[in-house]
Structures are given as structure tokens and as C-alpha cells.
Design a protein around this motif. Structure first.
Motif, short mmCIF file in Angstrom:
data_model
loop_
_atom_site.label_atom_id
_atom_site.label_comp_id
_atom_site.label_asym_id
_atom_site.label_seq_id
_atom_site.Cartn_x
_atom_site.Cartn_y
_atom_site.Cartn_z
N PRO A 160 42.40 36.61 45.17
CA PRO A 160 42.14 37.13 43.82
C PRO A 160 42.58 36.12 42.76
CG PRO A 160 44.10 38.16 44.75
CD PRO A 160 43.52 37.30 45.84
N LEU A 161 41.70 35.81 41.85
CA LEU A 161 41.98 34.85 40.79
C LEU A 161 41.75 35.51 39.44
CD1 LEU A 161 40.20 31.68 42.25
CD2 LEU A 161 42.65 32.22 42.31
N PRO A 162 42.59 35.20 38.42
CA PRO A 162 42.40 35.79 37.09
C PRO A 162 41.08 35.34 36.47
CG PRO A 162 44.08 34.06 37.03
CD PRO A 162 43.75 34.30 38.48
N THR A 163 40.42 36.26 35.80
CA THR A 163 39.08 35.99 35.28
C THR A 163 39.10 35.08 34.06
OG1 THR A 163 38.48 38.21 36.01
CG2 THR A 163 36.93 37.11 34.55
N ILE A 164 40.10 35.23 33.20
CA ILE A 164 40.09 34.48 31.93
C ILE A 164 40.13 32.96 32.17
CG2 ILE A 164 41.45 33.97 29.86
CD1 ILE A 164 42.01 36.96 29.64
N PRO A 165 41.02 32.42 33.01
CA PRO A 165 40.96 30.97 33.27
C PRO A 165 39.64 30.53 33.88
CG PRO A 165 43.08 31.85 33.96
CD PRO A 165 42.22 33.03 33.65
#
Length: 654
Positions: A160-165
């Protein structure tokens, strides 16, 4: 996330169109001057439409301000009307800067002062610019993520990776591609696509909002939860926040004159006009371009969001929006994302996709312009002067592209790490003061005062820098040191820096004089140095006195004269109305009926929309014509590989 397939088609069309236009523009790039300034062949309408300078980050900043304060800032912004009129019609700074034929502002500084001063000023300009730009990717990515209602994380290869970056990386990559592929040519032509769609879209969106939310409802929303002694409708009662009161706009008026052409976030556009006359005409036309977009962005959209979130009849619409706002993050992010989340829930399929396409377009077009400016300034005004000799054209272009990539990497990292603690507009003022505090005095003195000296220029820029950097340090740490709010906002620090630098420039030039006054005729290509192909003759004696005062020259066409007179009449009428109503409201408030301000805002909105529809069609058609001429002129031009911004002759007074 539940977005209609029609919206996805519209959304996808914007980056696809930008990519294809940028790819097509690459064939016309053959020299450094092409990359930096589109070889100076841009027409007035293309400059006007492309150089909209309304990026996604500015959408957030304006929504944040209007949602917090209401309509008073729109009234006090009229304080700058006579200044805008003066700048547009006289070409103050704009005309003389274009006469120098400098590709960047720092190149002008070298020709006017010295190479060492060019390096010094360019370094300050670059530091101020990249710090100012550093928050763009984070705010823009948040806007895109929240407006499109994307999940907070996405799973890639099981992680899971943060969407904003990830959003920052995606849109920055396209912006970098545009800026690097064809330089200012690609930027100008893709920004024309975005600017055209933006003008047309805001007409449709404005009409939709007015058809579905009545004006009494919008006014009732602004009247909700208003503390005693302030108003979000009547600007003469008091501002809902001290950060955007009358003094904010008075300082802005001073800055409009002081720093005309100082900020280099769009340096490629500053040098791209075909002639000085075209640059002036673009400034005049720009006053008519923004009628609908300003009305939609700064008034209708935030007012609709405020009404929906505050009036009981919209409680059903407000509940899911408020839940999304609460989940947005800390208080600062919630404040920035309130209007985007509201409007994303209120627009129907089709209009949602159209608005999202505009947001994506403004994000890419604004960032590619900034990336190009700060990337090229680093090479042109720091690396090349330090080297002391020009680069071979191919290597020069490679370095310019690498520098653009470097600015993008810095902005990505800065956005990931920096914690913004103030309004976006106040941060802009604060970081801008590092350079703009002293730059205006140096530019005005350099273009208009023969006795301005290099010593005075150094002292002026140093004073502005110290005050700007000091303001950032104090603003970020004051509450931690004293447990109280910092007493000055970014706008006041900006004003103090401007005032100090102006006095110091004059005193420094008088106390550190040079052997003889500077030869401005040589710098501006006047008299025996005159370039006949770019010369616009001075006003002839046969012209009316008013025309001569407005800067109308003998070779102006009938339509250009009509446009100058029309702009003068329009802006003078608004300024007169502003003065009369303000004086009445202060001296005889009982003379203004209770319904005056709601009625005024209503008719103001409809007048701007009506005028804006006509002007949008006119400017769009002119921009299409100029875009065709741009490619034709680039195709048939003679390439001058030595036109790369390198100054081979030292400043001279002979």
C-alpha cells in the motif's frame, strides 16, 4: 469513488491533448532562444490565453481566502484598478524590458549593472522561486486526489502506497515532459489548450451554478455564523479575518507597481513577445480575459460551497461533504480542501469531468511554466556566467533540461517534508519577499534612472533578502518560542522589505556613485542603437492629448486605439464607482439601502459573465490565429545560435 464514464473520457482527454501537442512542438525547437522564449515570435492573443497564470495551487489559494472571508476581498481588490490601468496602457516596465531584448531578467541585470550582480541576483531569485514553488506539488496533488475522490492509498505490487505522493509524481512527470520537450514553444502551445478550455469551461460552470443555486441562498449562506462587527458581504463593516483586510490589498497595490515584471515564475513569457508593442497589447487584452474565470473561481464556486455547508435546506447534500472534509487530515488540510470537496459533490456528470479536466490542465500548465522558469534561470543566470563563456547549443539544451528535472525533484521532496502553517497566499508573499523585496527597486532604477548604480543595487537586494529570510524564520518558530502568534503576516513583511529596499537603493546609488550616468539608449536600443524592425514610433503630435497620455503611438491601428480607450473607460468607471460607494459607506452609511450589497454583487456577477462570454470568444479566436502564426514564423525563421542569453560585452556608458 463513483465517477461516470463520460467524466473519465473528458478527464483523460486533457493530459492526452497536452502530451500530443508537446510532442508535436518538439519539431520546431532548433536553438536555445527557441527553448527559452519561443524565439520571440509570440503574438498578443497567444500570450494572453497561454499565460493565464491561474494554476491549481492558485485555485486552492483563492477558494481558501473567499471561503474564510466572503466577498469583501473582491471589493478591496478594486483598489488596484488604476494601477492595473496604468500598467496595461503605459507598458510601464514591460515595454522597456522587452526593448532590452534580454532573455532573462538577470541578463538585463548584467547588461545594466555587472556580471557579479547578475550572479548574486539570480541566486536570490532562484532560491526565492524554488522555495515559493516548493509547496505547489503537495497542494496540487491534494486538490486532484480529493476532487477526484481517490482513495488515500493504492496497492502496487502488494504494497500500500499513499496516493498524494503518487499523484505528485504523475502530474509532475507530465509537466517536466512538456517543459523539456519543446521548451517555451511546447509550454506556450499546451498552455493555450488549457487556457482556452478553462475560459470556455468557466462560462458553462458559472451558468450552471447560478441556475441551480439562487442568489438569495448564496447571500443567506454568507450571513450564517458571522461574528458581530464583521461581514462576509459588506466590505465596509469589517473583514472576517485580519489576514485579508484592506491593508492586504493596499500592500498588493504597491507591489503591483513596484514589482511589475520582477517575478520570474513566467520568465519565458516575459521575453516571448514578437515586439515590445505586442507585449503591451497582451497586457491590455489580459484585463478582458479574466472576467468569467475570476467571477467563477473567486465568487461563485466558494460561495456555493459555503451555502451548501451552512444552510439547513442543503443538509442532505452537506452531510457526505462534511464527512469527507473531516477525513481529509489536519485542520490546515481541511481548510484547503473544503471547497474542492464541496464542488466535486455538486457538479453533475459531464460538468464534473469538465471541471476536473480544467484542474488537471491548470496543474500541468502552471507547473511546466514554473519548472521551465526556475530551471532555465539556474543555468542561464548562474551556471553560464560562472563559466564565463557560452555552451555549445546541444550541450546548452541538455543542461537546461537537466536543471528543470532538478527543480521538479526538489519540489517533490520539499512538498513531502514541509509543513505549511499559514494561508497559501501568505506563504507566497513571505517567500516572494526574499527576492521581490529588493528586486523592484533594482529594476525600476535600472530602466528609468541613469544614476542608479551597482552599489545601490547590491544594498537594495540584500536588505530585501534579510527581511524575507528573517520573516520565514520568525513565522515558523515564533509560536514555539513565545507561545503567541507572530504579529506580522507575510504581506506586511513584504511591504517592509519593499519600502526599505527602495530607500536603500536611492541612498546607496547617491553615496556610491559611478563615474558617469549609465547609457540607457544603448541598453534600450534607442537613438543610434535603434532596431528598426522592433521599433514602435512614439506618439505623433496629431494624436489627441488623451491618446498620448495613454501611450498610444502613431502606428496603432484603429482597433488598438479603440481597445485602449475602451479599457481606460471601463476601468476608470469601476474606480469611480469604488470611490463613491466607499466614501458614502464611510461618511453616510444610511444612504446605502440594506439590499445594496447583495444587489451589487448580483449585478456584478452577471455583468462579468455577460462581458466575459463576448471576450472569451474574441480572445479565443485571436489565440487560434496567433498559434498558427507561431508555428509558421518558427518554421521560416533564420536560426541565430549565438542568441543564447550570454552577454559578450561588459556594461558600458559609451
Amino acid at each position: 469513488m463513483n465517477i461516470h464514464w463520460l467524466d473519465w473520457c473528458i478527464i483523460g482527454a486533457m493530459p492526452t491533448g497536452i502530451f500530443l501537442l508537446a510532442q508535436y512542438s518538439r519539431r520546431y525547437l532548433r536553438g536555445v532562444a527557441d527553448f527559452l522564449a519561443a524565439n520571440r515570435v509570440a503574438g498578443r492573443y497567444l500570450l494572453t490565453v497561454s499565460n493565464t497564470f491561474l494554476g491549481a495551487v492558485w485555485l486552492v489559494a483563492l477558494w481558501e481566502m473567499t471561503y474564510s472571508t466572503g466577498l469583501p476581498p473582491q471589493w478591496w481588490s478594486l483598489l488596484g484598478t488604476p494601477v492595473s490601468l496604468f500598467l496595461a496602457l503605459t507598458g510601464f516596465i514591460v515595454y522597456r524590458f522587452r526593448q532590452t531584448r534580454a532573455l532573462t531578467l538577470a541578463q538585463f541585470f548584467e547588461e545594466r549593472y555587472s556580471r557579479r550582480f547578475r550572479l548574486f541576483s539570480a541566486l536570490l531569485c532562484w532560491i526565492s522561486g524554488v522555495l515559493n514553488y516548493g509547496i505547489f506539488p503537495a497542494i496540487t496533488a491534494r486538490l486532484l486526489v480529493f476532487f477526484l475522490r481517490l482513495p488515500g492509498t493504492v496497492e502496487i505490487a502488494g504494497h500500500p502506497l499513499p496516493t498524494i505522493p503518487l499523484m505528485m509524481l504523475a502530474y509532475l512527470s507530465l509537466a517536466v515532459f512538456v517543459a523539456c520537450s519543446g521548451g517555451q514553444i511546447a509550454i506556450m502551445i499546451t498552455d493555450f489548450l488549457q487556457g482556452s478550455i478553462m475560459m470556455l469551461s468557466f462560462v458553462v460552470i458559472s451558468l450552471y451554478l447560478l441556475a441551480n443555486f439562487s442568489w438569495p441562498e448564496l447571500m443567506a449562506g454568507l450571513a450564517c455564523d458571522t461574528p458581530p462587527g464583521v461581514s462576509r458581504i459588506d466590505p465596509l463593516v469589517g473583514s472576517a479575518t485580519s489576514d485579508f483586510n484592506i491593508f492586504y490589498f493596499l500592500i498588493g497595490v504597491v507591489g503591483m507597481i513596484y514589482n511589475a515584471r520582477s517575478w520570474q515564475g513566467n520568465s519565458g513569457y516575459n521575453a516571448a513577445a514578437k515586439t515590445p508593442h505586442e507585449a503591451v497589447m497582451a497586457g491590455v487584452i489580459s484585463n478582458w480575459r479574466t472576467l468569467v474565470s475570476n467571477t467563477s473561481v473567486a465568487i461563485l464556486i466558494p460561495l456555493t460551497a459555503y451555502a451548501v455547508l451552512h444552510l439547513p435546506q442543503f443538509a442532505g447534500l452537506a452531510v457526505p461533504i462534511q464527512e469527507q472534509i473531516a477525513a481529509a487530515g489536519d485542520a490546515q488540510m481541511q481548510r484547503q480542501m473544503t471547497v474542492p470537496l464541496a464542488i466535486s459533490n455538486l457538479l453533475p456528470p459531464g460538468l464534473f469531468g469538465l471541471f476536473a479536466a480544467v484542474v488537471i490542465g491548470t496543474a500541468i500548465s502552471f507547473d511546466d511554466t514554473y519548472l521551465h522558469s526556475w530551471g532555465t534561470i539556474f543555468i542561464q543566470d548562474i551556471v553560464v556566467p560562472l563559466r564565463g563563456k557560452p555552451f555549445e547549443p546541444g550541450r546548452h539544451l541538455r543542461l537546461l533540461r537537466l536543471s528543470i528535472v532538478g527543480v521538479a525533484v526538489f519540489a517533490f521532496l520539499f512538498s513531502c517534508l514541509f509543513d505549511l502553517k499559514t494561508y497559501v497566499l501568505q506563504f507566497f508573499a513571505l517567500t516572494g519577499a526574499i527576492y521581490l523585496g529588493g528586486a523592484g527597486a533594482v529594476i525600476i532604477g535600472g530602466l528609468y534612472w541613469r544614476r542608479g548604480t551597482t552599489g545601490g543595487a547590491y544594498l537594495a537586494l540584500l536588505s530585501g533578502t534579510l527581511l524575507g529570510f528573517g520573516g520565514i524564520v520568525l513565522e515558523q518558530n515564533w509560536s514555539r518560542w513565545t507561545n503567541t502568534a507572530f504579529p506580522l503576516n507575510g504581506q506586511w513583511i513584504y511591504f517592509i522589505a519593499m519600502a526599505a529596499a527602495s530607500v536603500i537603493y536611492v541612498l546607496g546609488s547617491l553615496l556610491l556613485p559611478e563615474k558617469q550616468p549609465f547609457n540607457l539608449d544603448r541598453l534600450l536600443h534607442r537613438g543610434r542603437y535603434q532596431d528598426r524592425q522592433e521599433c514602435s514610433e512614439t506618439a505623433a503630435a496629431g494624436l489627441p492629448k488623451l491618446g498620448r497620455l495613454l501611450g498610444i503611438a502613431a502606428d496603432f491601428s484603429r482597433f488598438e486605439r479603440l481597445l485602449f480607450y475602451g479599457s481606460f473607460a471601463w476601468m476608470t468607471a469601476w474606480w469611480g464607482f469604488f470611490l463613491i460607494v466607499t466614501l458614502l459607506g464611510v461618511l453616510r452609511p444610511d444612504w446605502l439601502p440594506a439590499t445594496f450589497w447583495p444587489d451589487y454583487w448580483y449585478w456584478n456577477v452577471w455583468l462579468n459573465i455577460g462581458m466575459g462570454i463576448v471576450c472569451t470568444g474574441w480572445i479565443f479566436c485571436g489565440g487560434c490565429r496567433d498559434a498558427g502564426r507561431l508555428f509558421r514564423d518558427l518554421q521560416g525563421r533564420r536560426i541565430d545560435y549565438s542568441d543564447d542569453g550570454f552577454v559578450t560585452k561588459p556594461p558600458t556608458n559609451r
